[in-house]
Scaffold this motif. Sequence first.
Motif, PDB file in Angstrom:
ATOM      1  N   LEU A 107      37.793  41.548  57.155  1.00 24.05           N
ATOM      2  CA  LEU A 107      38.461  42.137  56.377  1.00 24.05           C
ATOM      3  C   LEU A 107      38.597  41.629  54.568  1.00 24.05           C
ATOM      4  O   LEU A 107      39.006  42.172  53.962  1.00 24.05           O
ATOM      5  CB  LEU A 107      40.052  41.443  56.870  1.00 24.05           C
ATOM      6  N   ARG A 108      37.957  40.563  54.578  1.00 27.14           N
ATOM      7  CA  ARG A 108      38.267  40.171  53.342  1.00 27.14           C
ATOM      8  C   ARG A 108      36.713  40.801  52.750  1.00 27.14           C
ATOM      9  O   ARG A 108      36.603  41.375  51.398  1.00 27.14           O
ATOM     10  CB  ARG A 108      37.788  38.689  52.901  1.00 27.14           C
ATOM     11  N   ALA A 109      35.911  41.471  53.494  1.00 32.18           N
ATOM     12  CA  ALA A 109      34.876  42.289  53.064  1.00 32.18           C
ATOM     13  C   ALA A 109      35.288  43.146  52.538  1.00 32.18           C
ATOM     14  O   ALA A 109      34.737  43.721  51.462  1.00 32.18           O
ATOM     15  CB  ALA A 109      33.761  42.302  54.164  1.00 32.18           C
ATOM     16  N   PHE A 110      36.377  44.322  52.872  1.00 27.53           N
ATOM     17  CA  PHE A 110      36.579  45.300  52.484  1.00 27.53           C
ATOM     18  C   PHE A 110      38.273  45.102  51.923  1.00 27.53           C
ATOM     19  O   PHE A 110      38.435  46.395  51.180  1.00 27.53           O
ATOM     20  CB  PHE A 110      36.713  46.431  53.490  1.00 27.53           C
ATOM     21  N   THR A 111      38.705  44.159  51.549  1.00 32.05           N
ATOM     22  CA  THR A 111      39.140  43.963  51.047  1.00 32.05           C
ATOM     23  C   THR A 111      39.893  43.371  49.423  1.00 32.05           C
ATOM     24  O   THR A 111      39.249  42.329  50.239  1.00 32.05           O
ATOM     25  CB  THR A 111      40.640  43.369  52.560  1.00 32.05           C
ATOM     26  N   PRO A 112      39.727  43.842  48.633  1.00 36.57           N
ATOM     27  CA  PRO A 112      40.254  43.202  47.877  1.00 36.57           C
ATOM     28  C   PRO A 112      40.926  41.825  47.787  1.00 36.57           C
ATOM     29  O   PRO A 112      41.762  41.804  48.268  1.00 36.57           O
ATOM     30  CB  PRO A 112      40.380  44.057  46.220  1.00 36.57           C
ATOM     31  N   GLU A 113      41.396  40.578  46.649  1.00 36.61           N
ATOM     32  CA  GLU A 113      40.995  39.452  46.795  1.00 36.61           C
ATOM     33  C   GLU A 113      42.331  39.286  46.632  1.00 36.61           C
ATOM     34  O   GLU A 113      43.787  38.600  46.436  1.00 36.61           O
ATOM     35  CB  GLU A 113      40.083  38.164  46.284  1.00 36.61           C
ATOM     36  N   LEU A 114      42.711  39.652  45.606  1.00 41.68           N
ATOM     37  CA  LEU A 114      44.302  40.720  44.673  1.00 41.68           C
ATOM     38  C   LEU A 114      44.928  41.050  45.709  1.00 41.68           C
ATOM     39  O   LEU A 114      46.130  40.659  45.456  1.00 41.68           O
ATOM     40  CB  LEU A 114      43.640  41.150  43.789  1.00 41.68           C
ATOM     41  N   TYR A 115      44.682  41.363  46.787  1.00 40.06           N
ATOM     42  CA  TYR A 115      45.692  42.488  48.252  1.00 40.06           C
ATOM     43  C   TYR A 115      46.110  41.133  48.602  1.00 40.06           C
ATOM     44  O   TYR A 115      46.769  40.929  49.628  1.00 40.06           O
ATOM     45  CB  TYR A 115      45.104  43.658  48.813  1.00 40.06           C
ATOM     46  N   ILE A 116      45.112  39.986  49.061  1.00 36.43           N
ATOM     47  CA  ILE A 116      45.233  39.092  50.233  1.00 36.43           C
ATOM     48  C   ILE A 116      46.483  38.357  49.429  1.00 36.43           C
ATOM     49  O   ILE A 116      46.800  37.638  50.161  1.00 36.43           O
ATOM     50  CB  ILE A 116      43.652  38.415  50.180  1.00 36.43           C
ATOM     51  N   ARG A 117      45.934  37.838  48.262  1.00 38.95           N
ATOM     52  CA  ARG A 117      47.176  36.915  47.932  1.00 38.95           C
ATOM     53  C   ARG A 117      48.494  37.678  47.514  1.00 38.95           C
ATOM     54  O   ARG A 117      49.461  36.978  47.893  1.00 38.95           O
ATOM     55  CB  ARG A 117      45.997  36.653  46.037  1.00 38.95           C
TER      56      ARG A 117
END
Length: 789
Positions: A638-648
């Motif tokens: 998930l983190r490989a394909f999702t920008p960290e900004l969206y995770i935060r």
Amino acid sequence: MRTVGGDADRAVPSPAGDGLYLRRRYPRSFGVRVKVLSFVPLPDGAERQLLPVSGRRYPDPQFAVAADNRSLYLGENGRLWKIALPSGAREHIAFRARVRLEVRAPTPPPKWAPAPVGGSAPPRSVLWPRLSPDGRSLVFGAAGYLWQQALDGGEAPYRNGTGQAERLFAGSALEWAPAFSPDGRQLAFIHRQFGKVEVRVFDFASRQTRTLASGSADFDDPSWSSDGQRLVYLETPPWPHRVVAVNLRDGKKEKLADAGVVFRARAPRPHFSADGHSLYFTANGRLYRLPLKKKAKPEPITQLARHLSDGLVSPDGQWLAFRRNTEIWVAPLGKEPVTEEDVRQLSREGGDNFAFTPDGSAVIYAAGNRIWRHPLAGGDREEIPIRLELQRPTPPPLLVRRVRVLDFARGDFSPETSLYIEQGRIRWMGSQRGRKLPRETVTLDGGGRFAIPGLFDMHMHAGFGQQAAFLAYGVTSVRNTGGWLAGLNALADRSEATSDPVPRYFYSGAIFHGAALKTFQIYNEDDARTYVRRWKERGAHFIKVYVSLPWPLQRAVAEEAGRQGLPVVGHSDHVERITKSVTLGYAVLEHTPFSRPYDDVLQMLVLAGTRWDPTLGLRGVTALLLRDEPERLADAKLRAFTPELYIRRTQTILRKAVADKVLRGRRVEQLAGVRAAHRRGVILQAGTDSPMPGIFYGSSLHWELEHFAEAGLPPLEVLRIATQEAAAAVGADDDLGTIEPGKLADIILLDANPLEDIKNTQTIWRVIKGGWLFDPDKLRPPASASTTK
């Protein structure tokens, strides 16, 4: 009369004339709205809460006030209640009713015809046409790439002139929004790959590229200062959109302005004035000028009765051009503010793809796959011919051995067998014995794995986001329910004309909004019918309407779409909207109501043949899942394909004060509604509404399938909804949705049996789309380009 904080609607005057009864709504997270009924005294006095309704049996109260001012009457989900004031005591009012509805039958989806493998075809759409300052060459976008073409027999600055358009850059990145420097020696553009977005500048002489800005934010609309020393562009998030300038000499950046929140529209178009002393940008339906000096404030220079988007001032400062929907409007500058009396329509098309020519004498724009130059002083437009054919590659023959194939008719997987794929289609299934294969055949040993059809995400909004995430999660087809039509055509071209990991696209164009929103607006019945026809001409597969469009205009849309053979898609957030949408013949209703739909509503959907796409994740069900299992957000894939900004951003929203018990109550209601709908025979769809907060490309579809299974649907039915039924819903069931000879080879190979546990759809080993083979691990960005940075 009164000003109150927050949101309020359904204002009912007190019979005594001493105040207003209000339905109040407070900020929501994951579809959970905090709602109360309040009394606001007039002319002043403290607001008094009468009845909290959030999480109770009245989640969206319709109410009236008794003439004696002693009672409220509430109606919701087919039940009536009398509420005593001020005690709040409830009394159920029983009643019976029989209703007959006259409905228009939903328009079936047009039959989808896949592009043939091999050969070539012109692009569906040409984007961002830009003339070089010397007029000798043209740069434009097609299929997500940037191209250059020599004009009038000249040569492009660094190519041997062939007369044909040629790609500017190699690789598989998405490229858009080109802008020539004033001297024509450099080109600014936006580059996106592996979830990282960059503002780049390309030097034609040296053929070197320089990166000016980089990150997981989105950048757009780069524009040069007249001296070529500064570049201004749009950056988002954070919200609101920011206008940022960068000095090319030292790389120093500065924020110049906030451009407001632009809802699914390319609108701000920041650019410098000719003297470099001011900045122009569009926000909230107006064009602003910001003097570039300390403590200066933006000044509106337009005062129009209707909306303005993508406002541009010509390089010589003599003209204003802007967009209304797809139309281009212009006005001479000289007096301010510019009003409706000053503007005229230059073109009915090209508004989403226009710019001034370098000398400011004309507007250049794209409409479909044609480019036009339209003089401002008068005269006919002139076409600039595009010489471009997109080559469609042919995948090598592929033999997949030892796989168990999902058979919906049998309700189980087959014994181990082989699949032979040629020119993107399944040619045969069974034993290889006695069959002759071409020498170039690629062989893949499935090792007894489980083969299911490629998945569909039936509700998403793509833009130019991370496309590989879909394929990495086995989503080989997507249904885009609202977006820039020319851009979606470009993504469809990329999907067909390359071997890149891009899903198949089925899409509407921009959503039809009412005049209250500063985006794509439908003002009258003529607008409604015109844009239905125009969307069909431009390749839309269906029409999407938003709740802001008044019902008389929705009726006009439905009638014209029926004539044109296009289904209409609407929203289903409450019973009244569901009922009206069904009577108009809408083919699909998106989202689940905020309260569980009762049986009469489900019967109505079944009898009318209206499909329902509940997007459970958007209504808080996924929020609860992520609270219960926070490790999902730490998953490496998930983190490989999702920008960290969206995770935060998701983690921030999860911490907001929506109690777990509220989310759990909502989850019970939502899942019960889906379970009842399936048992009644409502045709369900599985969509996510990605990339909303907490909803991600690829992964969220698997979570949606988990929600369906939690609602009580057997795994076989969940898979059927996401494959076979999905293909039928977009008119592609002749080619997609099942694994059988003759159909396109969209296949997922799983390590574990999803009929035993629907979570096993996430054990993806390989993905095949149209005969192209993808290893999800190899689709991940390299460490140097990780989206976590």
